[in-house]
Design a protein around this motif. Sequence first.
Motif, PDB file in Angstrom:
ATOM      1  N   ASP A 550     -16.063   1.930   0.426  1.00 55.72           N
ATOM      2  CA  ASP A 550     -16.433   1.965   1.833  1.00 55.72           C
ATOM      3  C   ASP A 550     -15.473   2.794   2.673  1.00 55.72           C
ATOM      4  N   GLY A 551     -14.472   3.385   2.046  1.00 53.62           N
ATOM      5  CA  GLY A 551     -13.547   4.231   2.783  1.00 53.62           C
ATOM      6  C   GLY A 551     -12.348   3.524   3.354  1.00 53.62           C
ATOM      7  N   ARG A 552     -12.101   2.281   2.944  1.00 51.47           N
ATOM      8  CA  ARG A 552     -10.841   1.631   3.328  1.00 51.47           C
ATOM      9  C   ARG A 552      -9.711   2.249   2.508  1.00 51.47           C
ATOM     10  N   LEU A 553      -8.611   2.552   3.168  1.00 46.97           N
ATOM     11  CA  LEU A 553      -7.459   3.151   2.514  1.00 46.97           C
ATOM     12  C   LEU A 553      -6.442   2.052   2.213  1.00 46.97           C
ATOM     13  N   TRP A 554      -6.139   1.866   0.931  1.00 47.39           N
ATOM     14  CA  TRP A 554      -5.184   0.835   0.495  1.00 47.39           C
ATOM     15  C   TRP A 554      -3.838   1.490   0.239  1.00 47.39           C
ATOM     16  N   ILE A 555      -2.790   0.908   0.828  1.00 52.26           N
ATOM     17  CA  ILE A 555      -1.443   1.477   0.791  1.00 52.26           C
ATOM     18  C   ILE A 555      -0.504   0.456   0.153  1.00 52.26           C
ATOM     19  N   GLN A 556       0.245   0.877  -0.859  1.00 54.99           N
ATOM     20  CA  GLN A 556       1.207   0.008  -1.533  1.00 54.99           C
ATOM     21  C   GLN A 556       2.609   0.562  -1.338  1.00 54.99           C
ATOM     22  N   THR A 557       3.599  -0.317  -1.282  1.00 54.95           N
ATOM     23  CA  THR A 557       4.956   0.131  -0.982  1.00 54.95           C
ATOM     24  C   THR A 557       5.916  -0.081  -2.146  1.00 54.95           C
ATOM     25  N   ASP A 558       6.890   0.799  -2.208  1.00 58.01           N
ATOM     26  CA  ASP A 558       7.981   0.700  -3.181  1.00 58.01           C
ATOM     27  C   ASP A 558       9.257   1.104  -2.462  1.00 58.01           C
ATOM     28  N   GLY A 559       9.766   0.203  -1.644  1.00 60.11           N
ATOM     29  CA  GLY A 559      10.920   0.539  -0.827  1.00 60.11           C
ATOM     30  C   GLY A 559      11.965  -0.541  -0.826  1.00 60.11           C
ATOM     31  N   SER A 560      12.748  -0.548   0.215  1.00 60.71           N
ATOM     32  CA  SER A 560      13.818  -1.535   0.333  1.00 60.71           C
ATOM     33  C   SER A 560      13.253  -2.894   0.726  1.00 60.71           C
ATOM     34  N   ASP A 579      -7.842   1.812   8.199  1.00 60.00           N
ATOM     35  CA  ASP A 579      -9.089   2.478   8.579  1.00 60.00           C
ATOM     36  C   ASP A 579      -8.729   3.923   8.923  1.00 60.00           C
ATOM     37  N   PRO A 580      -9.154   4.912   8.132  1.00 56.09           N
ATOM     38  CA  PRO A 580      -8.783   6.294   8.403  1.00 56.09           C
ATOM     39  C   PRO A 580      -9.335   6.831   9.723  1.00 56.09           C
ATOM     40  N   VAL A 581     -10.367   6.196  10.259  1.00 49.49           N
ATOM     41  CA  VAL A 581     -10.955   6.680  11.503  1.00 49.49           C
ATOM     42  C   VAL A 581     -10.191   6.173  12.716  1.00 49.49           C
ATOM     43  N   SER A 582      -9.979   4.851  12.802  1.00 50.13           N
ATOM     44  CA  SER A 582      -9.298   4.275  13.962  1.00 50.13           C
ATOM     45  C   SER A 582      -7.786   4.290  13.844  1.00 50.13           C
ATOM     46  N   GLY A 583      -7.268   4.407  12.613  1.00 49.75           N
ATOM     47  CA  GLY A 583      -5.837   4.312  12.387  1.00 49.75           C
ATOM     48  C   GLY A 583      -5.335   2.891  12.253  1.00 49.75           C
ATOM     49  N   GLU A 584      -6.219   1.898  12.367  1.00 48.77           N
ATOM     50  CA  GLU A 584      -5.833   0.490  12.233  1.00 48.77           C
ATOM     51  C   GLU A 584      -5.257   0.224  10.842  1.00 48.77           C
ATOM     52  N   ILE A 585      -4.181  -0.568  10.780  1.00 48.47           N
ATOM     53  CA  ILE A 585      -3.556  -0.952   9.515  1.00 48.47           C
ATOM     54  C   ILE A 585      -3.280  -2.446   9.551  1.00 48.47           C
ATOM     55  N   LYS A 586      -3.634  -3.155   8.452  1.00 51.59           N
ATOM     56  CA  LYS A 586      -3.385  -4.585   8.346  1.00 51.59           C
ATOM     57  C   LYS A 586      -2.725  -4.895   7.004  1.00 51.59           C
ATOM     58  N   ARG A 587      -1.778  -5.834   7.026  1.00 54.98           N
ATOM     59  CA  ARG A 587      -1.104  -6.236   5.787  1.00 54.98           C
ATOM     60  C   ARG A 587      -2.003  -7.191   5.014  1.00 54.98           C
ATOM     61  N   PHE A 588      -2.207  -6.891   3.702  1.00 58.60           N
ATOM     62  CA  PHE A 588      -3.139  -7.656   2.878  1.00 58.60           C
ATOM     63  C   PHE A 588      -2.446  -8.524   1.838  1.00 58.60           C
ATOM     64  N   LEU A 589      -1.308  -8.055   1.303  1.00 54.50           N
ATOM     65  CA  LEU A 589      -0.674  -8.759   0.181  1.00 54.50           C
ATOM     66  C   LEU A 589       0.820  -8.490   0.218  1.00 54.50           C
TER      67      LEU A 589
END
Length: 673
Positions: A550-560, A579-589
Amino acid sequence: MSYFDQDDLPSNLSDNEHFQQIVDRTVSRRGFLKSGVGLGAAAFLAAPLAANAGKHAHQHMDHGRGHGPKKGPRIGFTPIGTSSADTIVVPEGYQAQVFARWGDPLFIDSPAWRPDGTNTGADQARQIGDNHDGMHFFPLRGKSDKEGLLVMNHEYTNYEYLFGAEFMTPWTADKVLKAQNAHGISVLHVRQHKGKWDIVRNSKYNRRITGNTPMQISGPAAGHSLMRTKADPSGKRVLGTLNNCANGFTPWGTYLTCEENFNGYFGTTSGADTRDEIMRRYGISARGTGYRWEEFDERFDYAKEPNESNRFGWVVEIDPYDPRSTPVKRTALGRIKHENCAYAFTRDRRVVVYMGDDQANDYIYKFVSDGRFVPGKDAQNRRLLDNGKLYVAKFSDGAASGDFMGTGEWLLLDKRANATLAADGRFADQAEVLIKTRLAADAVGATKMDRPEWITVHPDTNEVYCTLTNNSSRSVTDDANPRTQNRFGQIIRWREAGNDAAAMRFEWDLFVVAGNPIAYPDRSDLRSGSAAITADNTFNSPDGIGFDADGRLWIQTDGSYSNSGVYAGQGNNQMLCADPVSGEIKRFLVGPSGCEITGLTFTPDGKTMFINVQHPGEASGHPNSPTPPAGQSMDQFIAANPLAFSQWPEASGGRPRSATVIVTKKDGGVIGT
C-alpha cells in the motif's frame, strides 16, 4: 554494530565532493530546509507519473497486492513510546511470535542447541546461523499466505556469545569453522497452522549456505587473473559468502544476498603490511583481524592468498526453490561493501538494480541490464545480471523542479566508453573496473555519501529511497545539519528523469533528517531534524527500509541505544512507519537490549510481517549494561556471564540469541492499517 564493524572509518581518500557540500549550497540558495524537511512530500509524489508507473507493484516486500495509494497510505495503529527494556514492544492490537533463533535445528537430524555455547563447528552447519539480517518470503503453492520459504542472511557473529566461557582462549581451528558456519544464509520451509508459524524440518527445501559452501563466479570478472588462487586456478569457483548484510530478490524468483564488510576477515600472520592499493581502498587489515580466521585458514591470509579477498564483496544469487543449485556471484554488479539491492524495470523491461556501498564517504550505484526480462523464461532471465552497465551517482545542487532540492547524473563505469577510465592505467580491462569498483568510482568523480545503506523503490511512483545511516567521521555545520557530526542520519530519495529507471539524470530531495528533540528541544536551528521528528517520535541511524503493497514506508534503525547525551530518550533500536505523501512517521516496534532491528518481508496478503532482531545483548554503551570488574573487558565479562545484560529471547537459551519476530494483528488484518 559489531566491534569488528568499521563502517564509520572511511577508506575513501579521494578529493571527490561530499553530498553535504551539495546540500549546503542548495540550502544557501533556496533556504529549503528552514521550513522543515518533509513539508514538500505531497508535492514530490503528486507530479504526473509515466505510463508505466503502476507496473512495478510486484517488486516490493509482499510481491504486491496491486492496489497502491493515490493520496497516501493509511497508518492506523497507535504509535508506541521508546523503550530500553529487554523485550519486544508492538502497538496495541498486535502480537509478536519469536521464531527461528540462532542455533535452532534446521533439519530433522540437526544437533540440539547447547545453552552453554559448546556446539561445534559441524553442529553449526546444521543449525540456523547467527545475527539474522536481510530476508525475503517466497510463497509456495502459488501465492500462499500461509506457507513459503523464508530466506535470511546471517551477517556476522559475536564471539563472546558464540564460544561460551572459553571465549577466545584457546583459539582453535574448530572455533574458526564454527564462526564460518554461523555466517551465510538459511533457507527455511515455514508454515502457519492455527495462527502459529513453524519450521517444516523434514522439508527438501531447508538449506544452510555458509562461509564454506561452493559457489560459482560469473560475469565479466570470472576467470580474471585477479580472481585466481592456488585452490582455484580457474578464477571461477569460490568457497563461501561472508558478512551477508541485507538482500534483494528478482522477478524470476531468486534471492540476492549482499556481501558487506568482507574486509574484516582478511589479514596476515606475516607481521608485515604488504597490502596493495586495492586492499587499502577496501579496508583490508594491515596485520591480524578480530575474527582471527587467518590463523587457521590460509585463504584469509592475504600474504599467502593475495587474490582471495577479490572474490568477496559481490551480490550472490541463490535459487531458494532448488536446494541442489549452486549460488552464483554476479560480478557485473560491481564489488563494493554491498548493503542491499533493489530492482526496478526500465520502460523497455530491462532490469535495474540499485545498490549502496555502506561505508562513510562511499557511493550509490545502479546496474542496468543489456537484455530484457521475459516472463516465464527464468533460465534466460538469470543471465540478465551477467551483462549490463554499471553506474555511480553524482549529485549536484542544480536547479530542480517543484520541491526537489537538486539534480544528479549517473556516471558510467566502463573501461571502453568512459574516457577517464580508458586513460587510467590501473584498469587493464572491464573486469578490473568491476573488481576495483571503488577506485573506478573515485576516478570518475562520484559523490561521497553518509554511509548508504538500504535502498527501496516505491511500488507505484517508482521514486527511489535510500537510508544514509550516519557519518560521525564528518564535521560540517550548516542549516541542514548544524551538528558537528552527522550522528543521526537521513533518508534521501530521487526520481529518474521521465520516470524511467534507465535515465541518466534524476532529481533528488531529503525525505527526512533524523534527530533528537529531547536532547535538542530548540527547533529554531533544526538540530532536531525534520518537521516529522518530535519528542514523541525520535530516532537515529535509519538503516533497513522497505515499502509494503500500500506504499507505507517501513524504517528500521541501527544506531546508538545509550539513552544519554545527544541520544537521550531515544531508547533501543526500533522500527517506524512513514507515509511518503504526508511525511507522517509513527513508531511501530522497539527491540530488546543491545539489538539492531533489521530484515523486513511480508506474506502476499500483507497480514504477516517478518523482521529480525540481530545481536541482542551487545552491551557497549547501553544504560542497563553491566560494569565489569577491574582488569576485565566487557566481552570477557559477558562471555563468562552471558545472561548478565540480556536474556532475550528467553533465559533458558543460556545466552542472547538473534531471532526472527513474526508480527500479526490480533484481528487478522493487514499490518499497518
